[in-house]
Design an enzyme around this catalytic site. Structure first.
Site, PDB file in Angstrom:
ATOM      1  N   VAL A  70      38.126  16.927  88.974  1.00  0.00           N
ATOM      2  CA  VAL A  70      36.860  17.515  89.388  1.00  0.00           C
ATOM      3  C   VAL A  70      36.994  18.149  90.769  1.00  0.00           C
ATOM      4  O   VAL A  70      36.038  18.607  91.348  1.00  0.00           O
ATOM      5  CB  VAL A  70      35.722  16.459  89.394  1.00  0.00           C
ATOM      6  CG1 VAL A  70      35.441  15.981  87.974  1.00  0.00           C
ATOM      7  CG2 VAL A  70      36.051  15.284  90.305  1.00  0.00           C
ATOM      8  N   ASP A  71      38.231  18.138  91.313  1.00  0.00           N
ATOM      9  CA  ASP A  71      38.454  18.778  92.617  1.00  0.00           C
ATOM     10  C   ASP A  71      39.282  20.057  92.427  1.00  0.00           C
ATOM     11  O   ASP A  71      39.455  20.524  91.316  1.00  0.00           O
ATOM     12  CB  ASP A  71      39.149  17.801  93.578  1.00  0.00           C
ATOM     13  CG  ASP A  71      40.432  17.223  92.972  1.00  0.00           C
ATOM     14  OD1 ASP A  71      40.849  17.671  91.882  1.00  0.00           O
ATOM     15  OD2 ASP A  71      41.010  16.320  93.598  1.00  0.00           O
ATOM     16  N   ASP A  72      39.788  20.602  93.520  1.00  0.00           N
ATOM     17  CA  ASP A  72      40.511  21.877  93.422  1.00  0.00           C
ATOM     18  C   ASP A  72      41.985  21.660  93.118  1.00  0.00           C
ATOM     19  O   ASP A  72      42.862  22.183  93.792  1.00  0.00           O
ATOM     20  CB  ASP A  72      40.332  22.677  94.714  1.00  0.00           C
ATOM     21  CG  ASP A  72      38.890  23.102  94.882  1.00  0.00           C
ATOM     22  OD1 ASP A  72      38.253  23.414  93.854  1.00  0.00           O
ATOM     23  OD2 ASP A  72      38.396  23.096  96.017  1.00  0.00           O
TER      24      ASP A  72
END
Ligand code: WT7
Length: 699
Positions: free
Chosen positions: A568-570
């Site tokens: 859910v992050d980059d």
């Protein structure tokens, strides 16, 4: 059907435990994971271990799992110290098995396991097993890139070689606590080098041999190693890669840009890939491995270390351009990798185990080297590529060594699935009994193919969810215990308390979807990011105070099974390799004709995710095929071939908010051509860029 009946019996067992006052019911967490009212129905897609398998397994039923699990949560000290006692400790740990502050609101994060305990992980992998009579057991079956090339090492031969290298390293001044960079392909010398470092208390940092000179330089500058260990070249498939040249550049650049001087570079001659005479050489600094190690004694006293002394550093990608040096310590990591290996693969001494991962990644640390060897297992180490000479190579190796446990990544499963069943079915594969998957969620169709075709519908699949940071498995089936659901990593390992939280960090119970966090530490947890404890706290412990945040999304179904949904992050997960979007972006913008870049992940049939780069060129520069190639080459050069973008999308402008923040949500939709799902674009500083991007999508 009879399967349905057995599934219901399995689950009803769990149900009855939940209702029993002294059962699992009073652990609030277990209430959430254990099936409530629902029992298997016709639609439910359960796959059961066969009765034969379950009856011989280390853990044979949900009930047995729950008993062990419950104990691990309620009495972690007792649970883990019993397991830890099976290893050799020069001195037992102090009164606390675990000492932690896991809540950022109470001060700095600190995790300690078995503090005060004095041990050595190399001793526990080798000497202990040799003393127990396993000296003549094969530790490593090495299979070269060419099918005709192979070798073996028994536990005592491995110990001899590790000692010789350890003695050499000591002789050139490597001491306890010093960093050593290992840049080697999957030769036996790679685990040998890791174990030799561990033996003398040096901190190894293995850099995957697919990383470029620039990436290696960055890591050398960060951890300032005493020595770099490498080989002259390696063959991957038909191609030779000159690793020593890459190391030469990195050592030169580390001196130039980081003021680091590397006095010694130990080079293994890999004769099947490159001749000694053809290797570029720096007299005085470079030493041939084969010239020096035979001169040293085959015994080497162990450097006894504290359980909390560092064992290794391993760099991994995060959401900024700078890789993070994940630091693991000795005692907890040892106990955890050994235990997870034993249970998740239902390991027995007669097993022949093969993990296709490279030791350059955490999987190779925990489940090629340490976990298996702590169990005295026979491990296949494969130098080559799974498609060379053809797509049947894996099964050729399985038959050749009678592999019983085969652990790999969904990307390989999907690519072999695409090549057709014939490559699989022409081999016997009768020896296989457990399959494993790691690196990314395994889609149910790949799961079924793996299960039905590779495993002949006979071998349970352990879909192990974990991370570089966690050291070992966190959510994983125990193959004899649970009915499986294709695509679900199922339930937590002993001592692990996963929770799913919402955006506000509130735990959600029952059937739900949210952010995957862990409550309380586990022995294999990383202790810090090397040289940057603040980043450690900010990245992992601040987003949801009181918990470790994994960076993954997860849902839990009505039966309590966990389904990982991706980062859910980059961070993008390409073929199970973790790549930060920021790293690729900064590589792209280093090209003089690139003004700006934004990178997102898109679904990819084989790799799981592909790298999709939006690129804005410097004013006046025309779009061209040559520039596209140059940009891709730049990323290969700065990071490594595995990070090369799959697609360059020319972008006259990028969708930004008025405050200048790139709206990746929109870019992701454009990249996956979900153009009717762009959502609200009215908050963009210049909404017209969206149409420009769509027009250029396939140019
Ligand atoms: C990320 C960690 C840990 C070994 C290899 C990768 C993803 C890993 C699974 C799985 C779903 C998985 C996660 C995680 N991941 N295993 N079985 N099911 N997702 O290590 O480079 O540290 O990457 O890989 O997104 O956060 P890593």
């Amino acid at each position: 059907s009879s399967n349905n009946l057995r599934t219901n019996n399995f689950l009803r067992h769990v149900e009855s435990m939940r209702l029993h006052p002294s059962g699992a019911g009073h652990i609030p967490y277990l209430n959430a994971i254990i099936l409530g009212e629902s029992l298997a129905t016709e639609e439910d897609d359960f796959v059961l271990p066969s009765e034969d398998f379950a009856s011989q397994a280390n853990v044979q039923s949900p009930e047995q799992y729950l008993k062990l699990y419950k104990r691990s949560i309620e009495d972690p000290d007792g649970f883990w110290s019993e397991i830890a006692s099976q290893f050799y400790w020069k001195q037992r740990w102090g009164d606390k098995v675990c000492d932690e502050n896991f809540d950022i609101r109470n001060g700095n994060i600190k995790i300690e396991w078995f503090k005060g305990g004095i041990t050595n992980i190399c001793y526990n992998c080798l000497d202990r097993n040799v003393e127990a009579g396993l000296g003549d057991k094969v530790a490593i079956y090495w299979e070269g890139n060419e099918p005709s090339l192979d070798a073996t090492l028994t536990y005592s031969q491995l110990l001899d070689q590790v000692c010789q290298l350890a003695n050499y390293l000591k002789d050139i001044g490597v001491k306890k606590g010093d960093a050593v960079i290992i840049y080697l392909p999957m030769l036996m010398e790679l685990p040998i080098a890791m174990l030799a470092c561990a033996r003398i208390g040096a901190v190894h940092s293995v850099v995957f041999a697919g990383f470029s000179a620039e990436a290696l330089t960055q890591r050398i500058i960060d951890c300032k190693p005493k020595v770099v260990i490498t080989c002259n070249a390696v063959k991957r498939g038909p191609k030779a890669i000159h690793l020593k040249d890459i190391v030469d550049t990195a050592i030169h650049d580390s001196a130039q840009n980081g003021g680091i001087s590397i006095d010694k570079c130990l080079v293994y001659e890999n004769p099947s890939a490159m001749k000694k005479e053809d290797t570029k050489w720096k007299e005085g600094r470079d030493i041939w491995w084969q010239d020096v190690t035979p001169q040293y004694p085959t015994t080497c006293p162990v450097e006894w270390v504290d359980a909390e002394d560092p064992l290794f550093l391993l760099y991994t990608s995060g959401s900024t351009g700078k890789p993070k040096g994940v630091l693991h310590t000795t005692g907890g990591y040892m106990v955890y990798t050994a235990t997870t290996f034993k249970y998740a693969f239902d390991y027995k001494p007669s097993d022949i185990y093969w993990c296709t991962a490279d030791c350059g990644w955490i999987t190779g640390h925990s489940y090629v080297t340490y976990g298996p060897m702590l169990n005295g297992a026979s491990v296949v180490v494969f130098e080559g590529a799974p498609s060379y000479p053809d797509s049947g190579r894996c099964w050729d190796i399985v038959d050749k060594y009678k592999v019983t446990i085969f652990y790999t990544a969904p990307t390989l499963v999907r690519s072999l699935m695409r090549d057709g069943d014939a490559f699989v079915t022409r081999y016997s594969r009768k020896s296989l009994r457990v399959l494993g998957s790691v690196g990314e969620p395994i889609n149910p169709s790949a799961w079924r193919w793996f299960y039905n075709v590779v495993g002949d519908s006979r071998c349970p699949i352990s879909d192990t969810w974990w991370q570089t940071e966690t050291g070992g498995f966190m959510i994983t089936p125990l193959p004899g215990a649970w009915p499986q659901k294709p695509g679900s990593a199922t339930f937590p390992f002993f001592g692990v308390q996963p929770v799913i939280v919402d955006e506000k960090g509130i735990e959600i119970e029952g059937e739900c979807n949210g952010y995957l966090c862990i409550k309380k530490s586990w022995p294999g947890a990383f202790r810090t990011l090397y040289g940057d404890h603040e980043r450690y706290e900010t990245t992992y412990f601040k987003p949801f105070a009181g918990y470790y945040f994994s960076g993954d999304g997860c849902s839990r179904d009505k039966d309590g099974y966990h389904w990982l949904t991706g980062r859910v992050d980059d961070v993008i997960n390409v073929s199970g390799h973790r790549i930060g979007t920021a790293e690729v972006e900064s590589a792209l913008v280093s090209h003089p004709q690139c003004a700006e870049a934004a990178v997102v992940g898109v679904e990819h049939e084989v790799k799981g995710q592909g790298i999709y780069a939006f690129v804005t060129v410097v004013d006046g520069v025309p779009y061209s095929e040559q520039l596209r190639k140059d940009l891709i080459l730049t990323v290969r050069k700065l990071i490594g071939a595995f990070a090369a973008p799959d697609k360059i999308h020319w972008a006259p402008g990028l969708p930004k908010t008025r405050s200048g923040k790139i709206m990746r949500r929109i870019l992701r939709k454009i990249a996956s051509r979900q153009l009717d799902e762009l959502g609200d674009t009215s908050t963009l500083a210049d909404p017209s860029v969206v149409n420009q991007l769509i027009e250029l999508a396939d140019s």
